[in-house]
Motif scaffolding. Sequence first.
Motif, short mmCIF file in Angstrom:
data_model
loop_
_atom_site.label_atom_id
_atom_site.label_comp_id
_atom_site.label_asym_id
_atom_site.label_seq_id
_atom_site.Cartn_x
_atom_site.Cartn_y
_atom_site.Cartn_z
N GLY A 17 1.02 3.86 -2.99
CA GLY A 17 0.80 5.26 -2.66
C GLY A 17 1.92 6.15 -3.16
O GLY A 17 1.68 7.24 -3.67
N LEU A 18 3.15 5.67 -3.03
CA LEU A 18 4.30 6.46 -3.49
C LEU A 18 4.35 6.53 -5.01
O LEU A 18 4.59 7.59 -5.58
N ARG A 42 2.60 8.78 3.29
CA ARG A 42 1.89 7.56 2.85
C ARG A 42 1.89 6.51 3.95
O ARG A 42 0.89 5.84 4.20
N LEU A 93 0.46 28.46 -11.02
CA LEU A 93 -0.74 29.30 -10.93
C LEU A 93 -0.69 30.15 -9.66
O LEU A 93 -1.03 31.34 -9.67
N LEU A 94 -0.25 29.52 -8.57
CA LEU A 94 -0.19 30.24 -7.30
C LEU A 94 0.78 31.41 -7.41
O LEU A 94 0.48 32.51 -6.94
N MET A 99 0.83 -1.21 0.00
CA MET A 99 0.00 0.00 0.00
C MET A 99 0.86 1.26 0.00
O MET A 99 0.58 2.22 -0.71
N VAL A 100 1.92 1.25 0.82
CA VAL A 100 2.81 2.40 0.84
C VAL A 100 3.49 2.56 -0.53
O VAL A 100 3.58 3.66 -1.07
N GLU A 126 -0.10 23.75 -10.33
CA GLU A 126 -0.75 24.54 -9.28
C GLU A 126 0.24 25.54 -8.66
O GLU A 126 -0.13 26.66 -8.32
N ALA A 127 1.49 25.11 -8.52
CA ALA A 127 2.50 25.98 -7.95
C ALA A 127 2.70 27.20 -8.84
O ALA A 127 2.86 28.32 -8.35
N PHE A 160 1.68 8.80 -6.26
CA PHE A 160 1.50 9.99 -5.44
C PHE A 160 1.08 11.15 -6.32
O PHE A 160 1.78 11.54 -7.25
N PRO A 161 -0.11 11.72 -6.08
CA PRO A 161 -0.58 12.78 -6.96
C PRO A 161 0.19 14.08 -6.73
O PRO A 161 0.30 14.55 -5.61
N THR A 162 0.74 14.62 -7.79
CA THR A 162 1.47 15.89 -7.68
C THR A 162 0.80 16.94 -8.56
O THR A 162 -0.02 16.61 -9.41
N CYS A 163 1.15 18.19 -8.34
CA CYS A 163 0.46 19.26 -9.06
C CYS A 163 1.39 20.44 -9.31
O CYS A 163 1.17 21.52 -8.77
N PRO A 164 2.44 20.24 -10.11
CA PRO A 164 3.39 21.33 -10.38
C PRO A 164 2.72 22.55 -11.00
O PRO A 164 3.09 23.69 -10.71
N VAL A 182 -0.25 17.13 -4.25
CA VAL A 182 0.67 17.85 -3.39
C VAL A 182 1.82 18.33 -4.23
O VAL A 182 2.27 17.63 -5.14
N HIS A 183 2.30 19.53 -3.97
CA HIS A 183 3.51 20.00 -4.65
C HIS A 183 4.54 20.45 -3.63
O HIS A 183 4.19 21.11 -2.66
#
Lengths: 89, 238
Positions: A54-55, B144, A67-68, A50-51, A64-65, A58-62, B132-133
């Motif tokens: 998960g890794l 996790r 836009l911020l 599971m870990v 978004e950074a 792992f959802p990332t969102c570059p 997450v960023h």
Amino acid sequence: MKQILKILGVLLAIFAVWIGLLEASVVSQSYVWLLPVYLVLSLGCYGLLMVGIGLMFFPTCPQEAQLLQKEILEAKEFLSSKGVDMGSD
Amino acid sequence: MEKKNKYSIIIPTYNERLNIAIVIYLIFKYLREFDFEIIIVDDGSPDGTQDIIQQLRQVYGEERILLRARPKKLGLGTAYCHGLRYASGDFVVIMDADLSHHPKYLPSFIRKQIETGASIVTGTRYVKNGGVHGWNLLRKLTSRGANVLAQTLLWPGVSDLTGSFRLYKKSVLEDIISSVVSKGYVFQMEMIVRATRKGYHIEEVPITFVDRVFGSSKLGGSEIVEYLKGLIYLLLTT
Ligand SMILES: Nc1nc2c(ncn2[C@@H]2O[C@H](COP(=O)(O)OP(=O)(O)O)[C@@H](O)[C@H]2O)c(=O)[nH]1
Ligand SMILES: [Mg+2]
């Protein structure tokens, strides 16, 4: 019921099934004796898996950074024009 | 006509001078069509956070932004309680000032609540459209690991236990917060677990989390130990 009691309940149920299997001796005894070991091993594997999953996902969102950053500039500009002290810290 | 809901947004701050100004700008940008107030609980920040807030009150209106300061740094859990005392809304939003909780998600919290009638809407980073960023591998690994451990042992009913971007019905928040004793990091986890145990209707919305750009985190080193202690505490008491 407290969470720890629920978990103990689950463990107790598993224990009862195991004792039942030992008593009934439908399957080979030596095999039944090893079942708790398998259980612990598979729990460990489940955790690691599971870990790991998960890794890997792992959802990332570059984006978004970025836009911020734009909105930070926008905010600084607007607030400065309104007389708010936006000097960097 | 249906009565319009009012939302009280409680933001605890400690040395967030630049961040809080930007957060407030963004809240006003994204919540135009809603009735809301912002309650800042500042713990005597030495960096002049309170001066900035007074300036922002001049820009946006003194009745829209309330400053409910405390003399010194007394911790996050009690900061929420303190802010809650002054909340006049039907709903309360709790969020951080450090820009890791982006106000653009507030309308989706509100819409979700209206659609489902939920008592709590909680932001989750670990689903589609969430994310997450700015975390390194170690940070991701601990996050996790902590999550798998908590999901296996606590059956919390939500996917993101330690996130603290949430919307509550005010009466529900008052009810839960009075039974929560944890401090700091574990506080958020205890809040949501107690809410689950009490049978409140909890919904989730995806959020993205960009690690803080300005200033530094106020929660330090011994996080993992605190987390494990909190986990055991929750196993025994909930
Ligand atoms: N009033 C108050 N706010 C705090 C205190 N500690 C942290 N905060 C605020 O709580 C939010 C989350 O803190 P942060 O340091 O970003 O924690 P992290 O995101 O877990 O690293 C931020 O808005 C901080 O300014 C405190 O003792 N008192
Ligand atoms: Mg933060």
